[in-house]
Design a protein around this motif. Structure first.
Motif, PDB file in Angstrom:
ATOM      1  N   GLU A  22      -2.168 -13.159   6.989  1.00 23.81           N
ATOM      2  CA  GLU A  22      -2.956 -14.306   6.465  1.00 23.81           C
ATOM      3  C   GLU A  22      -4.558 -14.160   7.103  1.00 23.81           C
ATOM      4  O   GLU A  22      -5.318 -14.597   6.750  1.00 23.81           O
ATOM      5  CB  GLU A  22      -2.300 -15.535   6.627  1.00 23.81           C
ATOM      6  CG  GLU A  22      -1.119 -15.803   5.562  1.00 23.81           C
ATOM      7  CD  GLU A  22      -0.563 -17.151   5.826  1.00 23.81           C
ATOM      8  OE1 GLU A  22       0.380 -17.619   4.943  1.00 23.81           O
ATOM      9  OE2 GLU A  22      -0.441 -17.575   7.208  1.00 23.81           O
ATOM     10  N   SER A  23      -4.363 -13.828   8.392  1.00 21.35           N
ATOM     11  CA  SER A  23      -5.470 -13.782   9.326  1.00 21.35           C
ATOM     12  C   SER A  23      -6.499 -12.730   8.692  1.00 21.35           C
ATOM     13  O   SER A  23      -7.886 -12.924   8.707  1.00 21.35           O
ATOM     14  CB  SER A  23      -5.511 -13.507  10.762  1.00 21.35           C
ATOM     15  OG  SER A  23      -4.951 -12.501  11.027  1.00 21.35           O
ATOM     16  N   VAL A  24      -5.871 -11.562   8.267  1.00 20.55           N
ATOM     17  CA  VAL A  24      -6.595 -10.717   7.520  1.00 20.55           C
ATOM     18  C   VAL A  24      -7.471 -11.277   6.174  1.00 20.55           C
ATOM     19  O   VAL A  24      -8.423 -10.731   6.119  1.00 20.55           O
ATOM     20  CB  VAL A  24      -5.766  -9.370   7.443  1.00 20.55           C
ATOM     21  CG1 VAL A  24      -6.619  -8.188   6.469  1.00 20.55           C
ATOM     22  CG2 VAL A  24      -5.457  -8.640   8.658  1.00 20.55           C
ATOM     23  N   LEU A  25      -6.419 -11.749   5.486  1.00 15.42           N
ATOM     24  CA  LEU A  25      -6.967 -12.180   4.006  1.00 15.42           C
ATOM     25  C   LEU A  25      -7.959 -13.151   4.265  1.00 15.42           C
ATOM     26  O   LEU A  25      -9.083 -13.395   3.622  1.00 15.42           O
ATOM     27  CB  LEU A  25      -5.922 -12.772   3.433  1.00 15.42           C
ATOM     28  CG  LEU A  25      -4.848 -11.492   2.792  1.00 15.42           C
ATOM     29  CD1 LEU A  25      -3.649 -12.249   2.330  1.00 15.42           C
ATOM     30  CD2 LEU A  25      -5.440 -10.610   2.090  1.00 15.42           C
ATOM     31  N   ARG A  26      -7.960 -13.901   5.310  1.00 16.69           N
ATOM     32  CA  ARG A  26      -8.992 -15.132   5.497  1.00 16.69           C
ATOM     33  C   ARG A  26     -10.368 -14.468   6.076  1.00 16.69           C
ATOM     34  O   ARG A  26     -11.455 -14.975   5.400  1.00 16.69           O
ATOM     35  CB  ARG A  26      -8.617 -16.180   6.709  1.00 16.69           C
ATOM     36  CG  ARG A  26      -7.588 -17.115   6.350  1.00 16.69           C
ATOM     37  CD  ARG A  26      -7.526 -18.180   7.284  1.00 16.69           C
ATOM     38  NE  ARG A  26      -6.964 -17.826   8.645  1.00 16.69           N
ATOM     39  CZ  ARG A  26      -5.777 -17.747   8.933  1.00 16.69           C
ATOM     40  NH1 ARG A  26      -4.929 -17.841   8.148  1.00 16.69           N
ATOM     41  NH2 ARG A  26      -5.608 -17.275  10.211  1.00 16.69           N
ATOM     42  N   ASP A  27     -10.234 -13.368   6.633  1.00 10.38           N
ATOM     43  CA  ASP A  27     -11.855 -12.741   6.757  1.00 10.38           C
ATOM     44  C   ASP A  27     -12.179 -11.609   6.097  1.00 10.38           C
ATOM     45  O   ASP A  27     -13.318 -11.290   5.999  1.00 10.38           O
ATOM     46  CB  ASP A  27     -11.725 -12.326   8.262  1.00 10.38           C
ATOM     47  CG  ASP A  27     -12.959 -11.662   8.758  1.00 10.38           C
ATOM     48  OD1 ASP A  27     -13.728 -12.829   8.937  1.00 10.38           O
ATOM     49  OD2 ASP A  27     -13.353 -10.644   9.442  1.00 10.38           O
ATOM     50  N   GLY A  47      10.122  -8.532   2.649  1.00  7.34           N
ATOM     51  CA  GLY A  47      10.420  -9.758   1.826  1.00  7.34           C
ATOM     52  C   GLY A  47       8.928 -10.720   2.095  1.00  7.34           C
ATOM     53  O   GLY A  47       8.348 -11.026   1.253  1.00  7.34           O
ATOM     54  N   LEU A  48       8.829 -10.752   3.298  1.00 10.63           N
ATOM     55  CA  LEU A  48       7.574 -11.779   3.786  1.00 10.63           C
ATOM     56  C   LEU A  48       6.291 -11.190   3.433  1.00 10.63           C
ATOM     57  O   LEU A  48       5.570 -12.210   2.696  1.00 10.63           O
ATOM     58  CB  LEU A  48       7.507 -11.921   5.325  1.00 10.63           C
ATOM     59  CG  LEU A  48       8.747 -12.590   5.851  1.00 10.63           C
ATOM     60  CD1 LEU A  48       8.515 -12.565   7.515  1.00 10.63           C
ATOM     61  CD2 LEU A  48       9.009 -14.101   5.160  1.00 10.63           C
ATOM     62  N   VAL A  49       5.998  -9.986   3.479  1.00  9.40           N
ATOM     63  CA  VAL A  49       4.954  -9.294   3.001  1.00  9.40           C
ATOM     64  C   VAL A  49       4.805  -9.356   1.397  1.00  9.40           C
ATOM     65  O   VAL A  49       3.722  -9.760   0.818  1.00  9.40           O
ATOM     66  CB  VAL A  49       4.898  -7.844   3.305  1.00  9.40           C
ATOM     67  CG1 VAL A  49       3.688  -7.027   2.725  1.00  9.40           C
ATOM     68  CG2 VAL A  49       4.514  -7.798   4.860  1.00  9.40           C
ATOM     69  N   ALA A  54       2.309 -11.365  -3.659  1.00 10.23           N
ATOM     70  CA  ALA A  54       2.519 -11.952  -5.003  1.00 10.23           C
ATOM     71  C   ALA A  54       1.506 -13.224  -5.239  1.00 10.23           C
ATOM     72  O   ALA A  54       0.996 -13.429  -6.397  1.00 10.23           O
ATOM     73  CB  ALA A  54       3.929 -12.665  -5.367  1.00 10.23           C
ATOM     74  N   ARG A  55       1.054 -13.843  -4.174  1.00  5.93           N
ATOM     75  CA  ARG A  55      -0.135 -14.756  -4.099  1.00  5.93           C
ATOM     76  C   ARG A  55      -1.590 -14.242  -4.122  1.00  5.93           C
ATOM     77  O   ARG A  55      -2.269 -15.136  -4.448  1.00  5.93           O
ATOM     78  CB  ARG A  55       0.311 -15.733  -3.118  1.00  5.93           C
ATOM     79  CG  ARG A  55       1.587 -16.473  -2.871  1.00  5.93           C
ATOM     80  CD  ARG A  55       1.428 -17.630  -2.223  1.00  5.93           C
ATOM     81  NE  ARG A  55       1.133 -17.436  -0.779  1.00  5.93           N
ATOM     82  CZ  ARG A  55       1.882 -17.734   0.159  1.00  5.93           C
ATOM     83  NH1 ARG A  55       3.118 -17.601   0.060  1.00  5.93           N
ATOM     84  NH2 ARG A  55       1.359 -17.416   1.312  1.00  5.93           N
ATOM     85  N   ASP A  56      -1.652 -13.208  -3.620  1.00  6.11           N
ATOM     86  CA  ASP A  56      -3.009 -12.355  -3.476  1.00  6.11           C
ATOM     87  C   ASP A  56      -3.237 -11.113  -4.074  1.00  6.11           C
ATOM     88  O   ASP A  56      -2.632 -10.233  -3.428  1.00  6.11           O
ATOM     89  CB  ASP A  56      -3.435 -12.553  -2.050  1.00  6.11           C
ATOM     90  CG  ASP A  56      -5.050 -12.418  -1.788  1.00  6.11           C
ATOM     91  OD1 ASP A  56      -5.528 -11.532  -2.162  1.00  6.11           O
ATOM     92  OD2 ASP A  56      -5.435 -13.269  -0.853  1.00  6.11           O
TER      93      ASP A  56
END
Length: 313
Positions: A22-27, A47-49, A54-56
């Motif tokens: 999530e920190s990677v995707l924010r930046d 599974g978490l990944v 699926a959302r991004d």
């Protein structure tokens, strides 16, 4: 058009990988992409990944049925499909700080001689406490050339590194024989064999997570031998001489008993310093004091160097 790819190898990091990704995707720029290589995880990390992917739609997940090691996982992420002009690395447990990717892209685009750049970092403990400072490698052109002319080992912080794609390909990608020090090995090959420059940008780009699994003594010992070999190889390349493979060099450079003891003392001191840092991050003053005293006795030069880095000197 995609300008940058972030490669994140993941192996059994269920407790950290969601926050890390999530920190990677924010930046990351909207035009960027993340290639996650699930390297045979057995703890539910995959599974978490998948849920985040699926959302991004910037996230692509590659899966290895069995662990292959960090170097092979990184290479798979770099070589998957059409890799864009720039490729960065993110660790499965660290946190990217805001502004990392923009600053690194700007630096690489501004200087065609740079094959890779990185940024400084800070340590993040299990309780969320942030302390210390991670800063290695040359910050200026003059410092880089002084280090290279001396054949010194050159390392810029790998958890926040970004390569020019052509540079990492020219260097030959990661070498799995150096999995205990794959970052040091590829950066030095990039510099001494492929002719690129590297820099550490003087700004924080990552929170480097410290936990018990990063406290491996065998890891320190293996890194010491690999570092000595890399310095030997650097100097041979500067002199235009042939050099042995790592396996050949190890056979002819086994330390005597006195040297082994000296290395053991220093390696133990370095490990105790790491344990002191973990105790500080966990707000445990007594283990902190005990470990810092032991580290200072066993390897005082290491402790002084680390303290200077922490103070920005």
């Amino acid at each position: 058009m995609t300008a940058v790819r972030v490669v994140m190898p993941v192996h059994n990091a269920a407790g950290y990988v969601v926050a890390a990704l999530e920190s990677v995707l924010r930046d990351l720029p909207e035009s960027g992409e993340v290639v996650v290589v699930d390297d045979g995880s057995s703890d539910g990390s995959g599974g978490l990944v998948d849920t985040l992917a699926a959302r991004d739609d910037r996230v692509v997940v590659l899966r290895n049925d069995a662990p292959t090691g960090v170097s092979r996982a990184l290479n798979r992420g770099v070589t998957f499909g059409h890799c864009p002009e720039f490729v960065a690395v993110a660790e499965h447990d660290d946190l990217v700080l805001p502004g990392r990717f923009a600053a690194q892209l700007a630096a690489l685009r501004a200087d065609a001689a740079l094959g890779a750049v990185s940024g400084e970092g800070r340590y993040l403990g299990p309780t969320g406490r942030v302390a210390g400072r991670v800063s290695v490698g040359p910050r200026t052109d003059a410092e880089f050339h002084r280090m290279r002319e001396a054949g010194r080992e050159i390392l810029i912080p790998h958890p926040a590194i970004m390569y020019r794609r052509d540079a990492i390909v020219a260097a030959g990608l990661y070498d799995a024989d150096f999995d205990a020090a794959q970052d040091l090995e590829i950066v030095n090959r990039l510099v001494y064999a492929a002719g690129w420059q590297v820099r550490t940008l003087a700004e924080p780009h990552v929170l480097y997570r410290i936990h018990d699994t990063s406290m491996s003594f065998s890891h320190i010992s293996a890194q010491r031998m690999m570092t000595r070999y890399i310095v030997y190889r650097n100097r041979a390349q500067l002199d235009g001489e042939a050099f042995d493979s790592f396996a050949e060099w190890q056979q002819s450079n086994q330390p005597d008993r006195r040297t082994r003891w000296r290395w053991y003392r220093k390696d133990t001191g370095a490990l105790r310093y790491r344990q002191a840092g973990l105790a500080w991050l966990n707000r445990r003053p007594i283990p902190f004091i005990g470990n810092i005293v032991a580290a200072s006795v066993l390897h005082p030069r290491w402790v002084l160097m680390k303290l200077r880095v922490a103070r920005g000197r």
